[in-house]
Design an enzyme around this catalytic site. Structure first.
Site, PDB file in Angstrom:
ATOM      1  N   LYS A 173       0.889  -1.186   0.000  1.00 42.61           N
ATOM      2  CA  LYS A 173       0.000   0.000   0.000  1.00 42.61           C
ATOM      3  C   LYS A 173       0.914   1.219   0.000  1.00 42.61           C
ATOM      4  O   LYS A 173       1.411   1.646   1.038  1.00 42.61           O
ATOM      5  CB  LYS A 173      -0.874  -0.030   1.259  1.00 42.61           C
ATOM      6  N   GLU A 248       9.486   1.653  10.853  1.00 38.00           N
ATOM      7  CA  GLU A 248      10.514   2.674  10.586  1.00 38.00           C
ATOM      8  C   GLU A 248       9.805   4.011  10.644  1.00 38.00           C
ATOM      9  O   GLU A 248       9.011   4.331   9.757  1.00 38.00           O
ATOM     10  CB  GLU A 248      11.134   2.472   9.196  1.00 38.00           C
ATOM     11  N   CYS A 281      13.523  11.279   6.512  1.00 39.03           N
ATOM     12  CA  CYS A 281      13.488  10.947   7.944  1.00 39.03           C
ATOM     13  C   CYS A 281      14.858  11.166   8.587  1.00 39.03           C
ATOM     14  O   CYS A 281      14.950  11.392   9.787  1.00 39.03           O
ATOM     15  CB  CYS A 281      13.022   9.516   8.134  1.00 39.03           C
ATOM     16  N   GLU A 384       8.970  16.479  15.069  1.00 39.81           N
ATOM     17  CA  GLU A 384       9.406  16.328  13.680  1.00 39.81           C
ATOM     18  C   GLU A 384       8.553  17.244  12.795  1.00 39.81           C
ATOM     19  O   GLU A 384       7.333  17.119  12.768  1.00 39.81           O
ATOM     20  CB  GLU A 384       9.230  14.877  13.226  1.00 39.81           C
TER      21      GLU A 384
END
Ligand code: NAD
Length: 481
Positions: A173, A248, A281, A384
């Site tokens: 997906k 992750e 990231c 973040e």
């Protein structure tokens, strides 16, 4: 308008419910294609196709699977320019970034795992009483793979390649924000004559297609890359089913610059902050600089960041493209306002950027932004942002640098810049994260374990770790007389 299809049982098909959503070119701010808004009906079909393909695929030899992976690699190679262009348009990233970094890595993903399975070995323990304990590794069945929008095909194939190399079949997906290269990859799977059902791709929103996939009872293994909040929701959804899970997640990575840092530290820290518009990231979004060079470093950093060429992703000279979506633009706008509220001083940027190129006037661009004067506990330094916003703060000495580096809920990566190897090694050992770079950033060797600690995730991808994740070890004990 072009319609993207799901890829199920070897066919490219529309969603069962007939629902579509806009796929937007973020550099111009307008839709240019339609993506299936799939739901559980499509996921059920995809899982059924993967289950049907599993017995034959899992019985193939390592050599056969390696050959199929190399065939896929070659088919991708033939279409690499088209893939780079699609990634550039879908994500607003500079064409040079897609062409020179991301698509080459897609090729490496298949080449690496085609080789890795052929060099893999298993253990055997000769025991007492003439016993031999063998460790057999079987594929886990139909695996669910969920990937984000920031490095779309790179991260999708980073999961698909090891999953199918080890004999699993999969349902992937991709992110609904950047579905185009996954669609092209489906065409490539057909061109490379990948057996039907080995790879299936279902497009759609996370809350619908994604949730249906992870909750499907035949999916016993989930590999997820994306945001920490989504990872937390997935972890709690799959826990009661005892599914194997790899997460992750996000990062708030420190770039630590000592006063004896090599000259390359300046350029590298600028790129670490702003590459892919800050949407990697591993971006170094918190720069920590030794007090003795703090003022001069900040001045030079702002001068270098000012020179970055922000603009049309299709222009070969562009270094910083647009953000991936209107939502991401709004997020950067909110965080720039928050940085001001929290008492930060914005030395550069801090606002929406309007590129010179006429076609990009309504695109989702944000200026590279440098913030100083914030406490380490400020939300701007803790959360973040995933945009082109970097904070810079001073540290006194090595222990203070380590304390500040660890003063975050995340633990994905860090980069340390000094010519003193003892100092570098002490910091590398003390920073709580999955990867530490010393005098470099974003150097990736596909053999090493990759992942994070704390809120940056659970488990590791890459190299042998990926081969282990996608297989189930079984101990067989044989007694010989
Ligand atoms: P996201 O979490 O919003 O979405 C990631 C994927 O999960 C998408 O495909 C989405 O549709 C799907 N999803 C969303 N809700 C779901 C649900 N309830 N069930 C199942 N699937 C669901 O992340 P994003 O905004 O696409 O990506 C940005 C994030 O990814 C950042 O936090 C970034 O740090 C992280 N990231 C981490 C790594 C890493 O390797 N650690 C790499 C790249 C990106």
């Amino acid at each position: 308008m072009q319609r993207i299809g799901n890829y199920i049982g070897g066919e490219i098909v529309p969603p069962v419910n007939g629902q579509w959503m806009d796929n937007v070119d973020p550099a111009v701010g307008r839709p240019y294609a339609l993506t299936p808004a799939s739901d559980s009906a499509d996921v059920d079909r995809a899982v059924a196709a993967a289950e049907a393909a599993y017995p034959a695929w899992s019985a193939t030899s390592v050599e056969e699977r390696a050959a199929v992976l190399m065939r896929l690699r070659e088919a991708i190679d033939r279409r690499k320019d088209q893939l780079a262009m699609a990634e550039c348009i879908d994500g607003g990233k500079p064409i040079t970034r897609a062409r020179d970094h991301e698509i080459p890595r897609v090729l490496s993903n298949f080449r690496y795992f085609a080789a890795a399975i052929q060099h893999n070995h298993s253990e055997l323990y000769p025991g007492a009483n003439n016993t031999l304990n063998m460790i057999l590794r079987r594929p886990r069945g139909v695996v669910g793979l969920i990937s984000p929008w920031n490095l779309p095909l790179y991260l999708l194939t980073w999961k698909v390649a090891p999953a199918i190399a080890t004999g699993n079949t999969c349902v992937a997906k991709p992110s609904e924000v950047t579905p185009m290269t996954a669609h092209l990859f489906a065409e490539i799977c057909r061109e490379a004559e990948l057996p039907a059902g080995v790879v299936n791709i279902v497009h759609g929103r996370g809350a619908e297609a994604g949730a249906a996939l992870i909750n499907h009872e035949s999916i016993r293994t989930v590999s997820f890359t994306g945001g920490t909040a989504t990872g937390r929701a997935i972890a709690s959804a799959v826990a009661p089913g005892f599914k194997k899970l790899s997460l992750e997640l996000g990062g708030k990575n420190p770039t630590i610059i000592f006063d004896d840092a090599p000259g390359a530290a300046l350029q590298a820290s600028v790129m670490a902050a702003f590459a892919n518009t800050g949407q990697i990231c591993l971006c170094g979004s918190r720069i920590l600089v030794q007090q003795t060079i703090y003022e001069s470093f900040v001045k030079s950093f702002v001068q270098e960041a000012e020179k970055l060429r922000v603009g049309d992703p299709l222009d070969g000279a562009t270094q910083i493209g647009s953000l991936v979506s209107h939502d991401q633009l709004q997020k950067s706008i909110r965080y720039a306002a928050l940085a001001r509220e929290e008492g930060g001083r914005i030395l550069l940027g801090g606002e929406r950027f309007r590129p010179a190129a006429e076609r990009c006037r309504d695109g989702f661009f944000f200026s590279p932004t440098v913030v100083v004067g914030l406490d380490s506990k400020a939300r701007t330094c803790q959360e973040e942002i995933f945009g082109p916003i970097v904070t810079i703060a001073p540290f006194r000495d090595l222990d203070h640098a380590i304390a500040l580096a660890n003063d975050t809920g995340y633990g994905l990566s860090a980069s340390v810049w000094t010519q003193n190897i003892d100092k570098a090694h002490r910091v590398a050992g003390a920073v709580d994260c999955g990867t530490v770079w010393i005098n470099c950033w974003l150097v990736r060797d596909l053999r090493v374990p990759f992942g994070g600690t704390k809120q940056s995730g659970l488990g590791r991808e890459g190299g042998d770790e990926a081969l282990r994740f996608f297989t189930e070890p079984k101990n067989v004990c044989l007694r010989v007389n």
